[in-house]
Design a protein around this motif. Sequence first.
Motif, mmCIF file in Angstrom:
data_model
loop_
_atom_site.group_PDB
_atom_site.id
_atom_site.type_symbol
_atom_site.label_atom_id
_atom_site.label_comp_id
_atom_site.label_asym_id
_atom_site.label_seq_id
_atom_site.Cartn_x
_atom_site.Cartn_y
_atom_site.Cartn_z
ATOM 1 N N LEU A 175 -24.817 -47.806 20.314
ATOM 2 C CA LEU A 175 -26.408 -47.874 20.690
ATOM 3 C C LEU A 175 -26.828 -46.386 20.992
ATOM 4 N N ALA A 176 -25.818 -45.794 21.450
ATOM 5 C CA ALA A 176 -26.074 -44.294 22.030
ATOM 6 C C ALA A 176 -26.297 -43.297 20.926
ATOM 7 N N VAL A 177 -25.284 -43.575 19.878
ATOM 8 C CA VAL A 177 -25.503 -42.687 18.676
ATOM 9 C C VAL A 177 -26.415 -43.144 17.546
ATOM 10 N N GLY A 178 -26.818 -44.283 17.367
ATOM 11 C CA GLY A 178 -27.572 -44.839 16.711
ATOM 12 C C GLY A 178 -27.477 -44.738 15.283
ATOM 13 N N LYS A 179 -26.510 -43.987 14.424
ATOM 14 C CA LYS A 179 -26.353 -44.069 13.103
ATOM 15 C C LYS A 179 -24.840 -44.105 12.580
ATOM 16 N N GLU A 180 -24.796 -44.963 11.710
ATOM 17 C CA GLU A 180 -23.460 -45.344 11.307
ATOM 18 C C GLU A 180 -22.654 -44.466 10.830
ATOM 19 N N GLU A 181 -22.950 -43.037 10.246
ATOM 20 C CA GLU A 181 -22.079 -42.199 9.947
ATOM 21 C C GLU A 181 -21.550 -41.505 11.430
ATOM 22 N N ALA A 182 -22.420 -41.226 12.124
ATOM 23 C CA ALA A 182 -22.073 -40.618 13.374
ATOM 24 C C ALA A 182 -20.851 -41.674 14.148
ATOM 25 N N ALA A 183 -21.297 -43.001 14.175
ATOM 26 C CA ALA A 183 -20.333 -43.784 14.754
ATOM 27 C C ALA A 183 -18.923 -43.549 13.964
ATOM 28 N N GLY A 184 -18.947 -43.510 12.857
ATOM 29 C CA GLY A 184 -17.771 -43.241 12.015
ATOM 30 C C GLY A 184 -16.910 -42.130 12.565
ATOM 31 N N GLN A 185 -17.536 -41.100 12.587
ATOM 32 C CA GLN A 185 -17.134 -39.631 12.891
ATOM 33 C C GLN A 185 -16.494 -39.994 14.436
ATOM 34 N N LEU A 186 -17.167 -40.554 15.428
ATOM 35 C CA LEU A 186 -16.770 -40.802 16.827
ATOM 36 C C LEU A 186 -15.773 -41.766 16.869
ATOM 37 N N SER A 187 -15.621 -42.410 15.924
ATOM 38 C CA SER A 187 -14.220 -43.244 15.903
ATOM 39 C C SER A 187 -12.911 -42.595 15.860
ATOM 40 N N VAL A 188 -13.201 -41.275 15.247
ATOM 41 C CA VAL A 188 -11.938 -40.435 15.087
ATOM 42 C C VAL A 188 -11.499 -39.943 16.279
ATOM 43 N N ALA A 189 -12.506 -39.823 17.397
ATOM 44 C CA ALA A 189 -12.444 -39.384 18.661
ATOM 45 C C ALA A 189 -11.317 -40.396 19.348
ATOM 46 N N VAL A 190 -11.365 -41.306 19.076
ATOM 47 C CA VAL A 190 -10.806 -42.425 19.700
ATOM 48 C C VAL A 190 -9.295 -42.314 19.805
ATOM 49 N N PHE A 191 -8.709 -41.944 18.572
ATOM 50 C CA PHE A 191 -7.497 -41.676 18.154
ATOM 51 C C PHE A 191 -6.808 -40.753 19.412
ATOM 52 N N PRO A 192 -7.181 -39.553 19.541
ATOM 53 C CA PRO A 192 -6.521 -38.870 20.535
ATOM 54 C C PRO A 192 -6.424 -39.588 22.014
ATOM 55 N N VAL A 193 -7.526 -40.179 22.372
ATOM 56 C CA VAL A 193 -7.414 -40.951 23.569
ATOM 57 C C VAL A 193 -6.560 -41.865 23.607
ATOM 58 N N ALA A 194 -6.587 -42.632 22.489
ATOM 59 C CA ALA A 194 -5.430 -43.784 22.426
ATOM 60 C C ALA A 194 -3.962 -43.346 22.288
ATOM 61 N N MET A 195 -3.911 -41.901 21.767
ATOM 62 C CA MET A 195 -2.380 -41.263 21.793
ATOM 63 C C MET A 195 -1.960 -40.813 23.208
ATOM 64 N N VAL A 196 -2.879 -40.202 23.861
ATOM 65 C CA VAL A 196 -2.459 -39.695 25.227
ATOM 66 C C VAL A 196 -2.163 -40.798 26.159
ATOM 67 N N THR A 197 -1.238 -41.436 25.877
ATOM 68 C CA THR A 197 -0.716 -42.725 26.827
ATOM 69 C C THR A 197 0.484 -42.909 26.676
ATOM 70 N N ASN A 198 0.935 -43.993 27.309
ATOM 71 C CA ASN A 198 2.519 -44.402 27.474
ATOM 72 C C ASN A 198 2.967 -45.332 26.193
ATOM 73 N N ALA A 199 2.085 -45.640 25.169
ATOM 74 C CA ALA A 199 2.027 -46.667 24.144
ATOM 75 C C ALA A 199 3.166 -46.321 23.340
ATOM 76 N N TYR A 200 3.429 -45.117 23.118
ATOM 77 C CA TYR A 200 4.301 -44.901 21.933
ATOM 78 C C TYR A 200 5.631 -44.089 22.625
ATOM 79 N N VAL A 201 5.296 -43.317 23.552
ATOM 80 C CA VAL A 201 6.522 -42.584 24.302
ATOM 81 C C VAL A 201 6.419 -42.590 25.580
ATOM 82 N N PRO A 202 7.317 -42.487 26.461
ATOM 83 C CA PRO A 202 7.417 -42.496 27.928
ATOM 84 C C PRO A 202 6.624 -41.093 28.251
ATOM 85 N N THR A 203 5.861 -41.336 29.354
ATOM 86 C CA THR A 203 5.060 -40.031 29.556
ATOM 87 C C THR A 203 5.858 -39.019 30.325
ATOM 88 N N GLY A 204 7.150 -39.313 30.703
ATOM 89 C CA GLY A 204 7.869 -38.328 31.503
ATOM 90 C C GLY A 204 8.043 -36.863 31.016
#
Lengths: 273, 323
Positions: A175-204
Amino acid sequence: MAAVYAPAPMPSRPARMVVDTWTSMLRILLNYRHSPGLLAASLGVPVIMVVVFGYVFGSAMRIPGGGDYREFLMPGLFAMVATNGIMPTMVGAARDVGRGVTDRLRSMPVSRTGLLLGQTLADLLVSVLVLALLALVGLAAGWRARGGATDAAGAFALLLLFRFVMTWVGTCLGLAVGKEEAAGQLSVAVFPVAMVTNAYVPTGGMPGWLRVVADWNPISSVVQACRELFGNPSAAGDAWPMRHAVLAGLLWSALLLALCVPLAVRKFATHGR
Amino acid sequence: MSDTARPAIEMTGVEKRFGSTEALRGLDLAVPAGTVCGLLGPNGAGKTTAVRVLATLVAPDRGTARVAGHDVVRAAEDVRRAIGLAGQHAAVDEGITGRDNLHLLGRLHHLGARRARARADELLERFDLTGAGDRLVRTYSGGMRRRLDLIASLVTSPPVLFLDEPTTGLDPRSRQEIWDTVKELADGGTTVLLTTQYLEEADRLADDIVVVDHGAAIATGPPARLKAAIGSQLSVTLADPEQLASAAAVLSALSGGDAKVDVAERTVTVLAQPGVAVLLPSLVRELDTVGITAEDAAVRAPSLDDVFLALTRESADTLRSAA
């Protein structure tokens, strides 16, 4: 024109919310029905994830303290599916705003909360399928829930809650971005947020500052909580959210919901003001 | 609607500002029930903002607006039950069928599942979309999408309909189809407020035209009266450039206007004073009297384009009294 279709007597507010939630849900599900490709992609992702991360990356992975990498990975992948809930609602909400659908709905006597709730619930229904499929693929790859049925049910409940939270985060952003293309671009930014986690490797092994970010990432709490509830190997440190992962997962969910639901409803109701 | 004396749509001194842009600065509007009002103006004149205020999408900063007797701010829900809105976009869900679009909107209007379905069938049939009803909207042509969008605003047979540039970007045939539909609705008693940049569209459909510029109405009236507010245009083309000056004198005298001479084209043109009727035979006769032979002579009635250009060129104040 026939007066028969003059608006029916207005149902009460709660009744309207129930009806509008259901109708809005129906709309999203109809969209899925007519886009078999979209559903196939949603269902295909878990299979690909298990192959790519479990077998390709997993072939070179060692868990500190021992344990099978694919057992370690599965809770991470479950949490990834939950996190991906951000995408369909974000793109959908942005598309509706961009195409004027949101304006049409807002010019109608509908429950704003109901409309948004319906979309998030429809997504939740689809994600039940995706999580179930991922669990089956995981079982085939040797993963087991070793913590008992109650704990396993608790883990899936937490995953669905987190998916629900993420659909509201997505609605807010869309709702904030309001444009489909912009939302598509923003979804790329979800990737690093999901990667900087303990999901794939231990954080140690991460640099100190990055480890703090990863340990306090809401997604990490959900991953660690699932590892505990499924009785899968983990290598959590002593950051507070890692020591109280289930509680941290619930708190993060509550916080994000308390933030995003009112924000999304308000943004939807007053869009363009 | 029972109160026929009260306009179906009224705006009084509505102001709306977005940041530093004043979209509306004191717009007044009164559309009697059962009539079509054309809101005419250049891009950025405030037409869309006016519609958004009336459709309860945007709250005015100042002034009041009422639709079907309800205040758009204090009784927004009542307004929403009385209106249909079709915007500049085809605001339909492309991933589902046309029939499902209408059916779901009917449910959101709380018609109930059965009546919503029946209404969808009825609308598709009435507007010749039955064949396409079960196809996904993403397979529709641009014209069909807009027609579906227009129909989607009719699910409840709203007494008041807002159409924001309903034909912008459409081919002539699709445009004609939309026009026919609007005419049909208007004949059925629906009050329509239509914004457009196309003068022909306003001329064809509107009972009254409100010319909007810089967020305020600069002229209001039926198309014929607006056209009468400016005179017709006379022009002659001469064979002999030597006679241009004397021809200009004749035209000025006849029309009461200020004749302009184009030496290269050997033409003289003049815009007649409003109310001064000049007929082609008298023009030719007068020229003949002073011994001028015209290669071509024409008297053109003012078009809405002339009105529009004249109005938007001049200041709002001078014209408010003229119209």
